[in-house]
Design an enzyme around this catalytic site. Structure first.
Site, short mmCIF file in Angstrom:
data_model
loop_
_atom_site.label_atom_id
_atom_site.label_comp_id
_atom_site.label_asym_id
_atom_site.label_seq_id
_atom_site.Cartn_x
_atom_site.Cartn_y
_atom_site.Cartn_z
N SER A 78 0.85 -1.20 0.00
CA SER A 78 0.00 0.00 0.00
C SER A 78 0.88 1.25 0.00
O SER A 78 2.06 1.20 0.35
CB SER A 78 -0.88 0.01 1.24
C1 LIG Z 1 -2.99 -4.23 0.00
S1 LIG Z 1 -2.21 -5.75 0.20
C2 LIG Z 1 -1.46 -5.67 1.79
C3 LIG Z 1 -0.38 -4.68 1.97
C4 LIG Z 1 0.49 -4.98 3.16
N1 LIG Z 1 -0.14 -4.58 4.38
C5 LIG Z 1 1.86 -4.39 2.99
O1 LIG Z 1 2.30 -3.65 3.87
O2 LIG Z 1 2.52 -4.70 1.98
C6 LIG Z 1 -3.53 -6.87 0.56
C7 LIG Z 1 -3.08 -8.28 0.83
O3 LIG Z 1 -4.19 -9.03 1.30
C8 LIG Z 1 -4.04 -10.35 0.84
N2 LIG Z 1 -5.35 -11.01 0.99
C9 LIG Z 1 -6.46 -10.89 0.23
N3 LIG Z 1 -7.46 -11.63 0.73
C10 LIG Z 1 -6.97 -12.25 1.84
C11 LIG Z 1 -7.53 -13.15 2.79
N4 LIG Z 1 -8.79 -13.58 2.74
N5 LIG Z 1 -6.73 -13.57 3.79
C12 LIG Z 1 -5.43 -13.15 3.90
N6 LIG Z 1 -4.86 -12.31 3.01
C13 LIG Z 1 -5.62 -11.85 2.01
C14 LIG Z 1 -3.57 -10.14 -0.59
O4 LIG Z 1 -2.99 -11.34 -1.10
C15 LIG Z 1 -2.56 -9.02 -0.38
O5 LIG Z 1 -1.28 -9.53 -0.11
#
Ligand SMILES: C[S@@+](CC[C@H](N)C(=O)[O-])C[C@H]1O[C@@H](n2cnc3c(N)ncnc32)[C@H](O)[C@@H]1O
Length: 231
Positions: A78
């Site tokens: 993000s």
């Molecule tokens: C916007 S990114 C996260 C950014 C992260 N906080 C960083 O600092 O890089 C969203 C993440 O949520 C994960 N994601 C999506 N659905 C999910 C779920 N049901 N359980 C766990 N992770 C999930 C995606 O694969 C992705 O890596």
């Protein structure tokens, strides 16, 4: 990534010193623009080298206000202001038990680890195995060995370490997954982007003894939550 203009991939050119200057300037910018108030979150953002959590071909863009692609499906790191945007209303602080849904690059996890300190606990759940391995390597290289990283559907939380004082969901959901509310302790707070029509509202939930309070912080644009509570 819908709605964002991502700069083109290119080999990294910046030095450690240049990144450090950019990091300090970014933290000043976050304070000036009202995103950052807590001294602990400020120190954490100054400490964690964001560039070390970004794939090589995007590393030079580490401090730009854009999300950047990560290995795996639909995963992004993000933009820099997102971290105080989530952690300030959460009131993330020393000693908290913190659950993150969506590990991504591991950057937000490292920042949270710095904020909660040695008396706290940080658990992060990631659904994508490729993204999880990328984050695991980043965190190990950066010296974070005391995090609980879990492969699975974060919509189900991680009951083994519950109850949590604070929970952050870093992907957009249709509703806040009920298991996460269950795993939040009374008095705890959760933050998540929640879809309302075409809009994603960053929503802060506070779990009281008798009632649950919700308030919208602002509009945001995140990748969709996958899994059982996916959007
Ligand atoms: C916007 S990114 C996260 C950014 C992260 N906080 C960083 O600092 O890089 C969203 C993440 O949520 C994960 N994601 C999506 N659905 C999910 C779920 N049901 N359980 C766990 N992770 C999930 C995606 O694969 C992705 O890596």
């Amino acid at each position: 990534m819908r709605g964002w203009i991502i700069p083109p991939p290119k080999g990294p050119t910046k030095t450690r010193e240049e990144f450090e200057q950019e990091r300090t300037a970014k933290v000043r910018w976050l304070v000036r623009h009202g995103y950052l108030k807590s001294e602990r979150i400020k120190q954490a953002l100054l400490k964690v080298p964001r560039e070390d959590f970004i794939p090589r071909l995007y590393r030079d863009y580490a401090y730009l206000e854009v999300p950047l692609p990560l290995p795996g499906e639909h995963a992004t790191i993000s933009c820099p202001h997102s971290y105080p945007l989530f952690y300030e209303p959460l009131g993330l602080d020393e000693g908290h038990r913190f659950l993150e849904v969506g590990l991504g690059s591991g950057y937000g996890t490292a920042v949270a680890r710095q904020v909660v300190g040695p008396g706290g606990v940080v658990v992060s759940v990631e659904i994508d195995p490729v993204t999880l391995e990328f984050a695991r390597r980043n965190l190990e290289k950066a010296g974070y060995h005391d995090l609980i990283l879990v492969k699975g559907d974060g919509g189900l939380g991680y009951p083994e370490q519950s109850p949590y004082d604070r929970i952050a969901v870093t992907a957009a959901c249709i509703e806040i997954p009920p298991p996460l509310i269950e795993q939040l302790r009374i008095g705890g707070r959760l933050i998540a982007p929640v879809l309302e029509g075409d809009t994603q509202n960053l929503t802060l939930l506070e779990k009281g003894g008798q009632a649950i309070q919700r308030q919208v912080v602002c509009e945001v644009l995140y990748v969709s939550l996958r899994g059982i509570y996916g959007s």
